[in-house]
Every structure is written in structure tokens, then in C-alpha cells.
Write a protein that holds these residues in place. Structure first.
Motif, PDB file in Angstrom:
ATOM      1  N   ASN A 182     -48.154  21.520 -38.662  1.00 42.47           N
ATOM      2  CA  ASN A 182     -48.451  22.639 -37.666  1.00 42.47           C
ATOM      3  C   ASN A 182     -49.436  23.634 -38.043  1.00 42.47           C
ATOM      4  O   ASN A 182     -49.293  23.899 -39.349  1.00 42.47           O
ATOM      5  N   GLU A 215     -33.788  22.132 -28.779  1.00 47.21           N
ATOM      6  CA  GLU A 215     -34.810  22.705 -29.472  1.00 47.21           C
ATOM      7  C   GLU A 215     -34.240  23.322 -30.721  1.00 47.21           C
ATOM      8  O   GLU A 215     -34.225  24.691 -30.712  1.00 47.21           O
ATOM      9  N   TRP A 216     -33.706  22.630 -31.516  1.00 48.58           N
ATOM     10  CA  TRP A 216     -33.388  23.179 -32.666  1.00 48.58           C
ATOM     11  C   TRP A 216     -32.480  24.682 -32.812  1.00 48.58           C
ATOM     12  O   TRP A 216     -31.544  24.450 -31.972  1.00 48.58           O
ATOM     13  N   HIS A 257     -38.500  13.846 -39.393  1.00 46.48           N
ATOM     14  CA  HIS A 257     -38.558  14.939 -38.707  1.00 46.48           C
ATOM     15  C   HIS A 257     -37.562  16.037 -38.622  1.00 46.48           C
ATOM     16  O   HIS A 257     -36.612  16.045 -37.834  1.00 46.48           O
ATOM     17  N   PHE A 258     -37.641  16.658 -39.707  1.00 45.34           N
ATOM     18  CA  PHE A 258     -36.732  17.851 -40.074  1.00 45.34           C
ATOM     19  C   PHE A 258     -35.335  17.404 -40.449  1.00 45.34           C
ATOM     20  O   PHE A 258     -34.716  18.247 -41.255  1.00 45.34           O
ATOM     21  N   PHE A 294     -39.233  22.540 -22.886  1.00 42.84           N
ATOM     22  CA  PHE A 294     -40.592  22.185 -23.133  1.00 42.84           C
ATOM     23  C   PHE A 294     -40.940  20.909 -22.317  1.00 42.84           C
ATOM     24  O   PHE A 294     -42.018  20.266 -22.351  1.00 42.84           O
ATOM     25  N   ASN A 346     -50.390  19.959 -35.139  1.00 47.02           N
ATOM     26  CA  ASN A 346     -49.536  20.370 -33.975  1.00 47.02           C
ATOM     27  C   ASN A 346     -49.671  21.794 -33.831  1.00 47.02           C
ATOM     28  O   ASN A 346     -50.121  22.389 -34.933  1.00 47.02           O
ATOM     29  N   TRP A 373     -46.001  17.818 -26.429  1.00 49.79           N
ATOM     30  CA  TRP A 373     -44.593  18.143 -26.501  1.00 49.79           C
ATOM     31  C   TRP A 373     -43.903  18.817 -25.186  1.00 49.79           C
ATOM     32  O   TRP A 373     -44.445  19.978 -25.125  1.00 49.79           O
ATOM     33  N   GLN A 375     -33.496  15.562 -31.718  1.00 49.15           N
ATOM     34  CA  GLN A 375     -33.683  16.053 -30.328  1.00 49.15           C
ATOM     35  C   GLN A 375     -33.617  15.118 -29.197  1.00 49.15           C
ATOM     36  O   GLN A 375     -33.419  15.738 -28.075  1.00 49.15           O
ATOM     37  N   TYR A 382     -49.719  25.185 -31.755  1.00 49.74           N
ATOM     38  CA  TYR A 382     -48.792  26.100 -30.567  1.00 49.74           C
ATOM     39  C   TYR A 382     -49.432  27.661 -30.451  1.00 49.74           C
ATOM     40  O   TYR A 382     -48.499  28.329 -29.638  1.00 49.74           O
ATOM     41  N   GLU A 415     -48.942  17.321 -31.396  1.00 50.94           N
ATOM     42  CA  GLU A 415     -47.868  18.021 -30.465  1.00 50.94           C
ATOM     43  C   GLU A 415     -48.620  19.366 -29.982  1.00 50.94           C
ATOM     44  O   GLU A 415     -49.641  19.966 -30.812  1.00 50.94           O
ATOM     45  N   ASN A 427     -43.023  15.377 -40.645  1.00 50.04           N
ATOM     46  CA  ASN A 427     -43.515  16.198 -39.595  1.00 50.04           C
ATOM     47  C   ASN A 427     -43.450  17.479 -40.208  1.00 50.04           C
ATOM     48  O   ASN A 427     -42.414  18.261 -40.637  1.00 50.04           O
ATOM     49  N   GLU A 428     -44.271  18.342 -40.197  1.00 47.17           N
ATOM     50  CA  GLU A 428     -44.537  19.880 -40.447  1.00 47.17           C
ATOM     51  C   GLU A 428     -43.781  20.343 -41.770  1.00 47.17           C
ATOM     52  O   GLU A 428     -42.640  21.112 -41.515  1.00 47.17           O
TER      53      GLU A 428
END
Ligand code: FCB
Length: 447
Positions: free
Chosen positions: A222, A388-389, A121-122, A397, A281, A381, A23, A283, A343, A165-166
């Protein structure tokens, strides 16, 4: 006003921002997300391009962003390493990539900013994606080898590591909803990927500790809140399924060493290990009701409660729910480990809601600390608007606004406010009065 006591955070609390390689770095062409962007899967049609241009050493944009973070008074920054840069082809290692990471991490150290570094991270290297990604038979061994390489090369600069991550978000979006590469809709594969990532976390944790015994290692999860709409059995049942499958299974595997994902007959269990912290994380909240139309979400259909304050596009079924941060911290506190909020943030280009969002979430975090949760730090974050993906560039953000064309940065008011909180190590009535006076009651009335 003088009678209002500031909400003070523990000594040595870490105040920072979180980011991710794909990102932020720009031109990450050798991974599966880049390929996904180029093939029309991003909702607004944009591609990551230069992102926030952190990779190009000559431009020194990462360096100047880090300096700005230090000026604001932040003392930590979470970033991730791009596996596809460090190992561009299987078992081929790129020293120049390591050198650039050494520059970035060294700059943070010079600025007295503690780096927190995420290994995955993804994104996946293309060579791994081509072999089946997180379904490849040897993916855990490959991740372990990458981890060993990285710790040997960077361990003198980093002692705070996040492995993955997540994992649930990744497994869910890539193998069930199909929004991310490889775009599948497959329940057994989803749980297999989640279980495999949990095992990969364990392998990485052990690899790091073996090479760097004093390092602190954790997984980042998350943790949304899932609440039933009504106090009746079908709604409670589906909210409970979501909570169990999305939140609890990973915690049970990692912290209780019980690996039982549904439809997974291959996994034989998970070894006990040593997590030094719990990364969370957060949200917001999903309120759900039972519906046969929602098989991908365990028959829990999102419902928007009439008076709830909801997120804007694109996450309109998510509620802004500060108290949830208290709840997830208290739930994690039962494992008696340090917690980092790795996050938390809001998409809000106009910065109209972010100051209040930040203040009310930090007040909830403060309540959790008062109630006994061992929270050691908070990472917002994110610092500079980034890619953003599958939402591309339409979702903002950042504490700092970015024009991705010119790379110009413009701090939002929230940046100044977050800096003031970090420097005071407290939320003071003066800060609230200056940045979000209408949040005064919500922040200082201890619920
Ligand atoms: C989290 C991701 C992060 C970013 C934020 C908005 O789920 O870890 O990369 O996309 O959401």
C-alpha cells in the motif's frame, strides 16, 4: 467530441477486480480476525458472517460472480487463500479446502480470467496467533512451509502470485494503532513484524520460484502519498519520516536488498531475490503537519486542505488524489520492473463519486504508462461489496452492491462503466460522456 482521442492501454493489459479470502468467503472461523470480530472490536458491531458467500460450493455464488466478471469483459481476478483453511492446525493439511480452491481457480481459468493469488491477506490461523503470530520465532519457516504446500497443490492453475498483502498496514494496525488483533501499541514490535513479513516474502518468493520457475511473484504494498502541509522544515520532516518508514523501507528491503527498519537489531539483512513485478495498492493522499500530539504517526498530524476532495467516513483524513497514482507509479518505475495496480477503489454506497474516481485514476495511470512506467494491469477494489475489516459492513467498496442478509447482488453503474473500459481497452470520450460527463476535462486534459 470526435477530436478527442481515446486513452488506449497497452495490448494484453489486465483488467480486473481484487478481493480477499476473509472478506469474501464467509464463515472463516479459524483465524484471528474472526475472533477479533466476535469480541467487539468492529466499529459497527457487525461480523463477517457469510461475507459474500464464496466458500459454500453448493451456493455457487463465487461461480456466478466470476461469470459476471467475464461477461463484463474482465480478464483477471485477484483473490487470496485462507491459510487457516489450508492448514487448520499446525502441520495438518485440509484436502477439502484445496479442492474448493481448485474449483474456484478452475472456474476462473474456464472463463479465461487470469487468477492472481495472494498467500497472506491480513488473517492468521488461530494456532499461529496463539504462538505469537508474526512475532513467533518460527513464523517465517511456517509461512514457507504453507507456501510450498500451496504451490504444489495449486501451481498448475496459478502462475501469478502475491506473497503478502500490505505488510506495513498490517504491522501498523495490529501492533502500533492496536485496531486489529493483537491490539498492541508497541513501536519495536511494529518494525519487527514489518521486517519479519519482508523476510517471509523473500522466503515465499524463493519457494515459489524453486517449484515453479516460470511463475511471476511479487509483494503487494500500500503506497499512500504523504505530503507536507507547508513548505517548512517541521512539516517536511514529518512527511518525509512517514514516506521513509511507511513506503520506502519495504521497497529498499525487497528491491535493493537493504533491510533497515528502526529499533531492529535482530535482522541481519535480506537476500537478493527475484521479484517479477511490483504490486501497488493506492487509495489517496495524506497531507500532514508537525504536531507533538501525533506520536503514532511520526508526529505528522493529518490536516484537511481547504479545497481538497476528501473521502467520506470513516477515512476523512484521506484525500481523493488521482495524480498520486501517477506519482507512485513513476517512483516505482525506477526499479525497472512490471507494475500491477493490485488495488484501487472508493467507499461509496451511492456510487455517486465512483465513476469519476475510476476515470480520473485510470487517466493518471495512462499518463504514467505514457511516461514510461511498465504497468501491466489494474485491479479495482472490489467486485461485490465485502466485509471491510473493523469498518464491518458500513463501508461499501463494490462495483456491485450486496445485501449481506439475502446475498442479493445489484450492479452499480460503475460496474457497467468499468466493463466498457475493459472491453475497449481504452477510455473513450463516449464512455466518459455516458457515465461521468463532468469528468471529461479531467480525463482528457493531459497534465
Ligand atoms: C486495503 C486492503 C483491502 C481492503 C481495502 C479497502 O488496504 O488490502 O483488504 O480493505 O484496503
Amino acid at each position: 467530441m470526435t477530436s478527442i482521442q481515446p486513452l488506449r492501454f497497452p495490448e494484453n493489459f489486465l483488467w480486473g477486480v481484487a478481493s480477499a479470502a476473509h472478506q469474501n468467503e464467509g464463515n472463516n472461523r479459524n483465524n484471528d480476525f474472526w475472533q477479533w470480530e466476535q469480541t467487539g472490536h468492529v466499529h459497527d458491531g457487525t461480523t463477517s458472517g457469510l461475507a459474500t458467500d464464496w466458500w459454500n460450493a453448493a451456493h455457487r455464488r463465487a461461480e456466478s460472480d466470476f461469470a459476471r466478471a467475464a461477461e463484463l469483459g474482465l480478464n483477471t481476478l485477484r483473490l487470496s487463500l485462507e491459510w487457516s483453511r489450508i492448514e487448520p492446525a499446525e502441520n495438518r493439511w485440509d484436502d477439502a479446502a484445496i479442492d474448493r480452491y481448485r474449483q474456484l481457480l478452475g472456474t476462473l481459468r474456464e472463463l479465461n480470467i487470469t487468477p492472481m493469488v495472494t498467500l497472506h491477506h491480513f488473517t492468521n490461523p488461530l494456532w499461529l496467533a496463539e504462538r505469537g503470530g508474526w512475532l513467533a520465532a518460527d513464523v517465517v519457516a511456517r509461512f514457507e512451509r504453507y507456501t510450498a504446500h500451496v504451490v504444489d497443490a495449486l501451481g498448475d492453475l496459478v502462475d501469478l502470485w502475491c506473497t503478502i498483502n500490505e505488510p506495513m498496514v498490517y504491522a501498523y494496525l495490529s501492533h502500533l494503532v492496536g485496531d486489529w488483533s493483537p491490539g498492541r501499541h508497541n513501536f519495536p514490535q511494529t518494525f519487527k513484524v514489518a521486517a519479519t513479513m519482508t523476510l517471509a516474502h523473500r522466503a515465499a518468493e524463493q519457494t515459489i520460484h524453486a517449484r515453479q520457475p516460470h511463475a511471476r511473484v511479487g509483494l503487494v504494498k500500500n503506497q499512500p502519498i504523504f505530503d507536507p502541509l507547508r513548505d517548512h522544515q517541521p512539516d517536511k520532516m514529518v512527511a518525509g519520516w512517514q514516506e521513509t518508514l511507511f513506503n520506502r523501507r519495504i521497497f529498499q528491503a525487497v528491491y535493493e536488498h537493504r533491510l533497515h527498519f528502526p529499533l531492529n537489531f535482530f535482522a541481519k539483512g535480506i537476500a537478493a531475490g527475484q521479484e517479477d513485478f511490483i504490486g501497488i495498492n493506492y487509495y489517496g493522499r495524506h497531507t500532514v503537519k508537525f504536531s507533538l500530539r501525533a506520536p503514532f504517526t511520526m508526529f505528522g498530524e493529518p490536516f484537511i486542505p481547504p479545497h481538497a476532495e476528501m473521502w467520506d467516513e470513516p477515512w476523512t483524513d484521506r484525500e481523493i488524489y488521482p495524480h498520486g497514482l501517477y506519482r507512485v507509479c513513476m517512483a516505482a518505475a525506477k526499479y525497472k520492473k512490471p507494475i500491477f495496480i493490485t488495488e484501487n477503489g472508493l467507499a461509496d454506497a451511492a456510487d455517486a463519486r465512483r465513476p469519476r474516481f475510476l476515470l480520473t485514476h485510470l487517466a493518471a495511470l495512462h499518463r504514467a504508462i505514457q511516461a514510461g512506467a511498465d504497468v501491466r494491469g489494474y485491479y479495482h477494489w472490489t467486485f461485490v461489496d465485502n466485509y471491510e475489516w473493523v469498518e464491518g459492513w458500513s463501508t461499501r467498496f463494490g462495483l456491485i452492491a450486496l445485501n449481506p442478509e439475502t446475498q442479493a447482488r445489484t450492479p452499480r453503474r460503475s460496474a457497467e462503466m468499468f466493463g466498457a473500459i475493459a472491453r475497449a481497452n481504452a477510455i473513450t470520450p463516449e464512455i466518459v460522456a455516458e457515465f461521468a460527463p463532468d469528468a471529461m476535462d479531467a480525463v482528457f486534459s493531459q497534465k
